[in-house]
Scaffold this active site. Sequence first.
Site, PDB file in Angstrom:
ATOM      1  N   CYS A   1      28.362  38.473  41.379  1.00  0.00           N
ATOM      2  CA  CYS A   1      28.749  38.080  42.729  1.00  0.00           C
ATOM      3  C   CYS A   1      29.436  39.261  43.401  1.00  0.00           C
ATOM      4  O   CYS A   1      29.866  40.206  42.748  1.00  0.00           O
ATOM      5  CB  CYS A   1      29.757  36.938  42.687  1.00  0.00           C
ATOM      6  SG  CYS A   1      29.101  35.429  41.992  1.00  0.00           S
TER       7      CYS A   1
ATOM      8  N   GLY B   1      24.427  39.581  44.644  1.00  0.00           N
ATOM      9  CA  GLY B   1      24.102  38.156  44.591  1.00  0.00           C
ATOM     10  C   GLY B   1      23.304  37.732  45.791  1.00  0.00           C
ATOM     11  O   GLY B   1      23.724  37.967  46.923  1.00  0.00           O
TER      12      GLY B   1
ATOM     13  N   ASN C   1      34.356  36.514  41.346  1.00  0.00           N
ATOM     14  CA  ASN C   1      33.290  37.251  40.674  1.00  0.00           C
ATOM     15  C   ASN C   1      33.639  37.335  39.198  1.00  0.00           C
ATOM     16  O   ASN C   1      34.716  37.783  38.844  1.00  0.00           O
ATOM     17  CB  ASN C   1      33.174  38.663  41.281  1.00  0.00           C
ATOM     18  CG  ASN C   1      32.188  39.556  40.546  1.00  0.00           C
ATOM     19  OD1 ASN C   1      32.300  40.765  40.587  1.00  0.00           O
ATOM     20  ND2 ASN C   1      31.216  38.994  39.878  1.00  0.00           N
ATOM     21  N   GLY C   2      32.701  36.908  38.337  1.00  0.00           N
ATOM     22  CA  GLY C   2      32.951  36.956  36.898  1.00  0.00           C
ATOM     23  C   GLY C   2      32.673  35.610  36.264  1.00  0.00           C
ATOM     24  O   GLY C   2      32.183  34.693  36.918  1.00  0.00           O
TER      25      GLY C   2
ATOM     26  N   TYR D   1      23.539  49.569  36.113  1.00  0.00           N
ATOM     27  CA  TYR D   1      22.601  48.756  36.886  1.00  0.00           C
ATOM     28  C   TYR D   1      23.206  47.970  38.050  1.00  0.00           C
ATOM     29  O   TYR D   1      22.631  47.929  39.134  1.00  0.00           O
ATOM     30  CB  TYR D   1      21.903  47.792  35.912  1.00  0.00           C
ATOM     31  CG  TYR D   1      20.994  46.777  36.557  1.00  0.00           C
ATOM     32  CD1 TYR D   1      19.888  47.165  37.295  1.00  0.00           C
ATOM     33  CD2 TYR D   1      21.251  45.416  36.414  1.00  0.00           C
ATOM     34  CE1 TYR D   1      19.045  46.216  37.883  1.00  0.00           C
ATOM     35  CE2 TYR D   1      20.411  44.467  36.997  1.00  0.00           C
ATOM     36  CZ  TYR D   1      19.317  44.877  37.726  1.00  0.00           C
ATOM     37  OH  TYR D   1      18.502  43.953  38.305  1.00  0.00           O
TER      38      TYR D   1
END
Length: 482
Positions: free
Chosen positions: A11, A39, A114-115, A256
Amino acid sequence: MHPSDKLHEECGVFGIYRREGVGVVDETYHALYALQHRGQESCGMAVNVDGVITCHKDIGLVTDVFTKDRMEKITDGRIAVGHCRYGTTGSLNTANAQPLLVNHLKGAMALCHNGNLTNAAFLRERYEMSGAIFHATSDSEVIAYTITQQRLRCASIEEAVRASMEIIEGAYCLVIMSATKLIAARDPHGFRPLCMGRIGEDIVFASETCALDAIGATFVRDIQPGEMVVVSPKGLEAYPPLVSDRKGLCVFEYIYFARPDSVVDGVSVHEARLTAGRLLARSHPVEADVVIGAPDSGLDAALGYSYESGIPYGIGLIKNKYIGRTFIQPEQKQRAASVRIKLNAVTATVKDRRVVLVDDSIVRGTTSARVVRMLREAGAREVHVVFSAPPFRHACYFGTDVDDEGTLIANQHTEEEICRIIGADSIGFLRMEDLDKLTGDVHLPMCKGCFNGEYPVPPPVRMQKHRFEIPLSRQKENENEE
Ligand code: SF4
């Protein structure tokens, strides 16, 4: 597990606090647009207008959700938070879209996360046993509930967030807005990136520095693992990190996830990828005529491979940027077709040549096999595939969608077998011992759990998504297996 063949971003989070006046909606839109790579399933923003928070979110890309019409209807404010989501826990529905807005006894809060938590299932069960009702299936709602519960006992929202950071475990970057404050917090291991910037006197927080660049903000610093920063009418206050041994930054952010123009924890993502390519050229030299990269995340590493090896760099694959990401389409047939539409070989570059193809990683192997076939069909004489990551052998519990190692090609097959399966002439992986070199002079202990199975925090005993996202028929199969 998500059925497609790439590791997926988790995210992107964003927050902005203006000292005076209004003007946060456009900035949030543009920052989310810059963070879109993190995302693409849903996105949203919550805007604070004189202490009243309204939330706007939906399934779709930023440009789909925030159309011109919709943007014109959003009243601008002084504080805002924004989120774009790729769901790693919680299925694709608007209930799981963020920001999560909670109206409670002591006010309102909008939260972006996020996570992935590792104790979400445990906490949720505990809360449910004491009467809590949840609307969504994501672990972010567990965080929102934890903070709300703490807020009822604490004198301020920041105390509640701080207390919650002692309760929640795993990977989290949070950007939280209350009626008067904007708060950013990062887990003690620092799994995911989070940085702070300034536009004049105004403060912004974002997952990546590319979002700061997009709105003309100046980078100030990264939020430290375990740290919480609060912006309020009193000014900016940083709460020192909770105890941290800083073992957790996800090395895949460099390989990435993050955009190459971002700088994560003091390291340029582009430079890290160039270094990966150079290291690969040293550890896996190949006699070849041209080096090409798999767009987009293999391009920088391919350039590094070319610099180091002296083999010319070429544009060998073209990505159609105008179609949706492959994982958005649910049917297998559609996915296969969309990969063919999405990528095409440049015959002029590869015909009659020995090609080195640099890709970021191999997850399930189906895409690599298709790309090798595509290059051969375009006339490549040899195709050697090198990956700018070591073999991805283990599950990740910290914000990606790979939580079942049984489907990972490197978990099930040797390197020789993988080479045969994808139809390459040879393959090579970045060596484990080279991972720490990606950050150059910056010493940054990182999570490498998906490569070596050693995680900075213990993996979850059970996954929250398994409770809600496994069809009844499969649950029965599992019971029978047990
Ligand atoms: S297990 Fe792998 S993908 Fe997951 S956080 Fe660690 S390095 Fe990143």
